[in-house]
Design a protein around this motif. Structure first.
Motif, PDB file in Angstrom:
ATOM      1  N   PRO A 164       0.827  -1.196   0.000  1.00  0.00           N
ATOM      2  CA  PRO A 164       0.000   0.000   0.000  1.00  0.00           C
ATOM      3  C   PRO A 164       0.859   1.243   0.000  1.00  0.00           C
ATOM      4  CG  PRO A 164      -0.693  -1.532   1.700  1.00  0.00           C
ATOM      5  CD  PRO A 164       0.585  -2.036   1.152  1.00  0.00           C
ATOM      6  N   SER A 165       0.323   2.303  -0.560  1.00  0.00           N
ATOM      7  CA  SER A 165       1.086   3.539  -0.652  1.00  0.00           C
ATOM      8  C   SER A 165       1.242   4.201   0.701  1.00  0.00           C
ATOM      9  CB  SER A 165       0.389   4.499  -1.616  1.00  0.00           C
ATOM     10  OG  SER A 165      -0.921   4.750  -1.154  1.00  0.00           O
ATOM     11  N   ASN A 166       0.367   3.860   1.621  1.00  0.00           N
ATOM     12  CA  ASN A 166       0.383   4.568   2.894  1.00  0.00           C
ATOM     13  C   ASN A 166       0.995   3.726   3.996  1.00  0.00           C
ATOM     14  OD1 ASN A 166      -1.589   2.738   2.722  1.00  0.00           O
ATOM     15  ND2 ASN A 166      -3.107   3.929   3.837  1.00  0.00           N
ATOM     16  N   ILE A 167       2.094   3.098   3.684  1.00  0.00           N
ATOM     17  CA  ILE A 167       2.783   2.383   4.740  1.00  0.00           C
ATOM     18  C   ILE A 167       3.636   3.357   5.515  1.00  0.00           C
ATOM     19  CG2 ILE A 167       2.797   0.223   3.497  1.00  0.00           C
ATOM     20  CD1 ILE A 167       5.644   0.807   2.679  1.00  0.00           C
ATOM     21  N   SER A 168       4.067   2.935   6.648  1.00  0.00           N
ATOM     22  CA  SER A 168       4.753   3.856   7.526  1.00  0.00           C
ATOM     23  C   SER A 168       6.189   4.052   7.109  1.00  0.00           C
ATOM     24  CB  SER A 168       4.717   3.328   8.942  1.00  0.00           C
ATOM     25  OG  SER A 168       5.498   2.163   9.007  1.00  0.00           O
ATOM     26  N   THR A 169       6.725   5.172   7.509  1.00  0.00           N
ATOM     27  CA  THR A 169       8.146   5.381   7.393  1.00  0.00           C
ATOM     28  C   THR A 169       8.791   4.720   8.599  1.00  0.00           C
ATOM     29  OG1 THR A 169       7.919   7.453   8.548  1.00  0.00           O
ATOM     30  CG2 THR A 169       7.897   7.542   6.160  1.00  0.00           C
ATOM     31  N   PRO A 170       9.879   4.025   8.387  1.00  0.00           N
ATOM     32  CA  PRO A 170      10.462   3.268   9.498  1.00  0.00           C
ATOM     33  C   PRO A 170      10.958   4.170  10.613  1.00  0.00           C
ATOM     34  CG  PRO A 170      11.901   3.258   7.572  1.00  0.00           C
ATOM     35  CD  PRO A 170      10.604   3.863   7.140  1.00  0.00           C
ATOM     36  N   SER A 216      -6.505  -7.633   6.606  1.00  0.00           N
ATOM     37  CA  SER A 216      -5.699  -6.932   5.624  1.00  0.00           C
ATOM     38  C   SER A 216      -4.248  -6.893   6.034  1.00  0.00           C
ATOM     39  CB  SER A 216      -6.230  -5.515   5.426  1.00  0.00           C
ATOM     40  OG  SER A 216      -6.172  -4.810   6.629  1.00  0.00           O
ATOM     41  N   TYR A 217      -4.003  -6.950   7.317  1.00  0.00           N
ATOM     42  CA  TYR A 217      -2.630  -7.052   7.767  1.00  0.00           C
ATOM     43  C   TYR A 217      -2.108  -8.464   7.511  1.00  0.00           C
ATOM     44  CZ  TYR A 217      -2.959  -2.696  10.400  1.00  0.00           C
ATOM     45  OH  TYR A 217      -3.099  -1.401  10.763  1.00  0.00           O
ATOM     46  N   SER A 218      -2.950  -9.400   7.860  1.00  0.00           N
ATOM     47  CA  SER A 218      -2.501 -10.766   7.828  1.00  0.00           C
ATOM     48  C   SER A 218      -2.068 -11.178   6.438  1.00  0.00           C
ATOM     49  CB  SER A 218      -3.627 -11.685   8.297  1.00  0.00           C
ATOM     50  OG  SER A 218      -4.077 -11.281   9.567  1.00  0.00           O
ATOM     51  N   VAL A 219      -2.639 -10.537   5.460  1.00  0.00           N
ATOM     52  CA  VAL A 219      -2.311 -10.909   4.101  1.00  0.00           C
ATOM     53  C   VAL A 219      -0.830 -10.754   3.829  1.00  0.00           C
ATOM     54  CG1 VAL A 219      -2.563 -10.134   1.732  1.00  0.00           C
ATOM     55  CG2 VAL A 219      -4.564 -10.464   3.136  1.00  0.00           C
ATOM     56  N   HIS A 257      -8.122  -1.284   2.189  1.00  0.00           N
ATOM     57  CA  HIS A 257      -8.010  -1.945   3.492  1.00  0.00           C
ATOM     58  C   HIS A 257      -9.398  -2.066   4.111  1.00  0.00           C
ATOM     59  CE1 HIS A 257      -3.833  -0.905   2.805  1.00  0.00           C
ATOM     60  NE2 HIS A 257      -4.172   0.356   2.738  1.00  0.00           N
ATOM     61  N   PRO A 258     -10.174  -2.986   3.611  1.00  0.00           N
ATOM     62  CA  PRO A 258     -11.584  -3.046   4.028  1.00  0.00           C
ATOM     63  C   PRO A 258     -11.768  -3.339   5.509  1.00  0.00           C
ATOM     64  CG  PRO A 258     -10.984  -4.964   2.725  1.00  0.00           C
ATOM     65  CD  PRO A 258      -9.841  -4.017   2.617  1.00  0.00           C
ATOM     66  N   ASP A 259     -10.823  -4.026   6.103  1.00  0.00           N
ATOM     67  CA  ASP A 259     -10.991  -4.383   7.506  1.00  0.00           C
ATOM     68  C   ASP A 259     -10.257  -3.450   8.455  1.00  0.00           C
ATOM     69  OD1 ASP A 259     -12.605  -6.534   6.957  1.00  0.00           O
ATOM     70  OD2 ASP A 259     -10.902  -7.864   6.611  1.00  0.00           O
ATOM     71  N   TRP A 260      -9.649  -2.442   7.906  1.00  0.00           N
ATOM     72  CA  TRP A 260      -8.862  -1.548   8.735  1.00  0.00           C
ATOM     73  C   TRP A 260      -9.753  -0.484   9.355  1.00  0.00           C
ATOM     74  CZ3 TRP A 260      -7.967   3.681   8.881  1.00  0.00           C
ATOM     75  CH2 TRP A 260      -6.863   4.110   9.620  1.00  0.00           C
ATOM     76  N   SER A 261      -9.378  -0.071  10.540  1.00  0.00           N
ATOM     77  CA  SER A 261     -10.020   1.087  11.143  1.00  0.00           C
ATOM     78  C   SER A 261      -8.949   1.859  11.899  1.00  0.00           C
ATOM     79  CB  SER A 261     -11.141   0.671  12.086  1.00  0.00           C
ATOM     80  OG  SER A 261     -10.596   0.202  13.302  1.00  0.00           O
ATOM     81  N   THR A 262      -9.271   3.070  12.251  1.00  0.00           N
ATOM     82  CA  THR A 262      -8.278   3.891  12.952  1.00  0.00           C
ATOM     83  C   THR A 262      -7.891   3.269  14.272  1.00  0.00           C
ATOM     84  OG1 THR A 262     -10.088   5.182  13.863  1.00  0.00           O
ATOM     85  CG2 THR A 262      -9.052   6.033  11.889  1.00  0.00           C
ATOM     86  N   LYS A 263      -8.730   2.380  14.718  1.00  0.00           N
ATOM     87  CA  LYS A 263      -8.436   1.686  15.976  1.00  0.00           C
ATOM     88  C   LYS A 263      -7.121   0.926  15.886  1.00  0.00           C
ATOM     89  CE  LYS A 263     -11.267  -1.568  16.879  1.00  0.00           C
ATOM     90  NZ  LYS A 263     -12.532  -2.216  17.246  1.00  0.00           N
ATOM     91  N   LEU A 321       3.062  -4.385   7.731  1.00  0.00           N
ATOM     92  CA  LEU A 321       2.831  -3.039   7.229  1.00  0.00           C
ATOM     93  C   LEU A 321       1.974  -2.249   8.200  1.00  0.00           C
ATOM     94  CD1 LEU A 321       2.193  -3.796   3.493  1.00  0.00           C
ATOM     95  CD2 LEU A 321       4.276  -2.986   4.563  1.00  0.00           C
ATOM     96  N   TYR A 322       2.329  -1.009   8.319  1.00  0.00           N
ATOM     97  CA  TYR A 322       1.553  -0.099   9.145  1.00  0.00           C
ATOM     98  C   TYR A 322       0.698   0.747   8.216  1.00  0.00           C
ATOM     99  CZ  TYR A 322       0.602   3.596  12.531  1.00  0.00           C
ATOM    100  OH  TYR A 322       0.005   4.506  13.361  1.00  0.00           O
ATOM    101  N   ILE A 323      -0.566   0.597   8.362  1.00  0.00           N
ATOM    102  CA  ILE A 323      -1.473   1.320   7.479  1.00  0.00           C
ATOM    103  C   ILE A 323      -1.871   2.616   8.143  1.00  0.00           C
ATOM    104  CG2 ILE A 323      -3.678   1.233   6.274  1.00  0.00           C
ATOM    105  CD1 ILE A 323      -3.429  -1.823   6.339  1.00  0.00           C
ATOM    106  N   LYS A 324      -1.597   3.691   7.467  1.00  0.00           N
ATOM    107  CA  LYS A 324      -1.872   4.993   8.057  1.00  0.00           C
ATOM    108  C   LYS A 324      -3.321   5.402   7.847  1.00  0.00           C
ATOM    109  CE  LYS A 324       2.769   6.835   7.640  1.00  0.00           C
ATOM    110  NZ  LYS A 324       3.574   7.960   7.140  1.00  0.00           N
ATOM    111  N   LYS A 325      -3.698   6.349   8.637  1.00  0.00           N
ATOM    112  CA  LYS A 325      -5.026   6.920   8.460  1.00  0.00           C
ATOM    113  C   LYS A 325      -5.081   7.674   7.149  1.00  0.00           C
ATOM    114  CE  LYS A 325      -6.789   9.264  11.820  1.00  0.00           C
ATOM    115  NZ  LYS A 325      -6.942  10.232  12.929  1.00  0.00           N
ATOM    116  N   PRO A 326      -6.208   7.691   6.529  1.00  0.00           N
ATOM    117  CA  PRO A 326      -6.345   8.571   5.366  1.00  0.00           C
ATOM    118  C   PRO A 326      -6.359  10.017   5.825  1.00  0.00           C
ATOM    119  CG  PRO A 326      -8.447   7.571   5.906  1.00  0.00           C
ATOM    120  CD  PRO A 326      -7.427   6.925   6.802  1.00  0.00           C
ATOM    121  N   PRO A 327      -5.842  10.902   5.015  1.00  0.00           N
ATOM    122  CA  PRO A 327      -5.789  12.314   5.435  1.00  0.00           C
ATOM    123  C   PRO A 327      -7.171  12.933   5.471  1.00  0.00           C
ATOM    124  CG  PRO A 327      -5.113  12.099   3.155  1.00  0.00           C
ATOM    125  CD  PRO A 327      -5.296  10.692   3.683  1.00  0.00           C
ATOM    126  N   ASN A 328      -7.376  13.802   6.411  1.00  0.00           N
ATOM    127  CA  ASN A 328      -8.635  14.539   6.440  1.00  0.00           C
ATOM    128  C   ASN A 328      -8.517  15.788   5.569  1.00  0.00           C
ATOM    129  OD1 ASN A 328      -7.387  16.619   7.937  1.00  0.00           O
ATOM    130  ND2 ASN A 328      -7.877  15.607   9.870  1.00  0.00           N
TER     131      ASN A 328
END
Length: 420
Positions: free
Chosen positions: A25-31, A162-165, A111-117, A45-52
DNA sequence: ACGCCTTTGAAGTGA
DNA sequence: TCACTTCAAAGGCGT
């Protein structure tokens, strides 16, 4: 870049395969700033929040402010941008809310199963202290809470599917496919109106589009907002993509262009119908496709994952899903409440009539017909690939398209080509 | 190496 | 429901 081929379905009894590019994903974290998180999740992978909306504005304005004021400190820049943001009119801000909704929708698709949680408490200590140096008595408590969050066991922060993948074989999400169990972010998208809302048949909810809080503000920008005519008139910022998409939906649903919609404040039926139409699964799916076709198709996971991502996509894809690619879990399925006559129904009525059944059901033929019709409209806009794969589908009686709007331009995207 | 600063908005958390 | 907290971006600065 490595590509993998996997079957995705059949087309006229011919197996169809698709390239799967395992791009991250394009929104992975910077190490750099995610070491703490990385410790816990290793190389997941760390999936970031979408920008507001403000973040998008900030990103756009940062270089301008830097150039204008000749400052480099982000804190100072952000303060300036924040001030400018507050000085913007609602209409000006609506542009960025629109973009944020698009980003949110795309993010939810990827990331259908992702949430900000998922990201909650992953950052290191961060005591937001607006009163600067005043160390409050509650600070130790806050720190304790954060420490508690940081030390949560993996079981408590079970990564979503989505992480587990990333590293593990695809697992079925543990949640049951009840809508009420969907993350709030996902459930924020669409609620089909006029559907049965019994305990056994929850309101259909499909892919996320926008938080409800935006629907009263960014009406012009929201895909699922009220008053579609407003969307055309007061949204010069609407992209070509959305414009073209809107034209398709308008052709799909003649009701959208009927006179009653010319008056935003008119009947209650207006917003209700428009919300249903613009928030329809087909429209939502199409908007996702248009917004990020490459991402959508390249980031397909296993077949079951693909089905989970967008069951609603199947009807508009030029393939027929194989039975084993359909998931019975975690994805609302759609079927008509009662048999609907194609001859006497407009697409909007058909979409209105879909509810989520309590068990996995095959694709609704009515829904497929609707999708076929949409495909024919798309084919008119951008002649090509679908023509050779889909039977020409003339509009049914009652589906008569309005005169095509000259202001609606065909989509520039060549997403159709990405299918082949 | 990495948290803090600084902004707004969205969403999670806990009472 | 409400108040509070966290995290999205970003880059200089301090520890």
């Amino acid at each position: 870049m490595r590509q993998y081929v996997r079957p995705v379905g059949e087309l006229h009894d011919v197996p169809v395969r698709d390239f799967v590019v395992p791009a991250p994903p394009s929104n992975i974290s910077t190490p750099k700033k995610r070491k703490c998180e990385a410790r816990q999740y290793e190389d997941r992978l760390y999936i970031k929040k979408p920008p507001n909306a403000f973040m998008l504005y900030l990103k756009e304005q940062r270089p301008k402010v830097m150039a204008e004021l000749n400052i480099t400190g982000s804190a100072a820049i952000n303060a300036v941008v924040g001030k400018r943001w507050r000085s913007l009119s609602k209409d000006q801000q609506a542009k960025y809310f629109d973009q944020a909704e698009t980003e949110s929708c795309r993010h939810a698709t990827e990331h259908p199963d992702w949430s900000t949680k998922e990201n909650y408490g992953k950052k290191r200590k961060r005591t937001r202290n607006r009163t600067s140096s005043t160390a409050s008595a509650s600070e130790p408590k806050q720190e304790a809470q954060q420490a508690k969050r940081l030390c949560v066991t993996p079981a408590q922060t079970q990564p979503s599917s989505s992480y587990s993948v990333v590293k593990e074989p695809l697992k079925q999400p543990q949640r049951q496919p009840t809508v009420t169990n969907l993350p709030h972010q996902q459930s924020a998208c669409v609620q089909l109106q006029n559907t049965q809302t019994t305990a056994d048949a929850p309101v259909c909810q499909v892919n996320p589009v926008l938080p409800a809080s935006h629907m009263d503000f960014s009406a012009s920008a929201s895909l699922a907002s009220s008053a579609p005519v407003q969307l055309q008139k007061q949204a010069p910022f609407v992209s070509d993509t959305n414009e073209a998409l809107l034209s398709v939906v308008e052709q799909l649903d003649p009701l959208l262009t009927s006179e009653q919609f010319q008056q935003p404040s008119s009947p209650l039926i207006g917003p209700q119908l428009s919300q249903t139409s613009l928030a329809s699964p087909v429209y939502c799916a199409l908007s996702t496709l248009y917004a990020s076709p490459d991402t959508f198709f390249k980031n397909q996971k296993e077949p079951i994952g693909f089905a989970d991502i967008q069951h609603d996509m199947w009807p508009i894809l030029p393939v027929t899903p194989q039975p084993d690619t359909l998931s019975c879990s975690n994805t609302p399925k759609y079927s008509p409440i009662s048999p609907v006559s194609l001859e006497n129904s407009s697409p909007s009525k058909l979409l209105d009539s879909f509810v989520a059944p309590t068990e996995c059901q095959p694709m609704s033929p009515v829904f497929s017909e609707t999708a076929k019709y949409m495909m024919s409209l798309l084919n008119d806009l951008e002649p090509g690939p679908f023509a050779q794969h889909l039977q020409p589908s003339s509009p049914q009686a009652g589906w008569s398209s309005p005169e095509s709007d000259q202001s609606c331009r065909p989509p520039n995207h060549s997403f159709l080509q990405t299918l082949y």
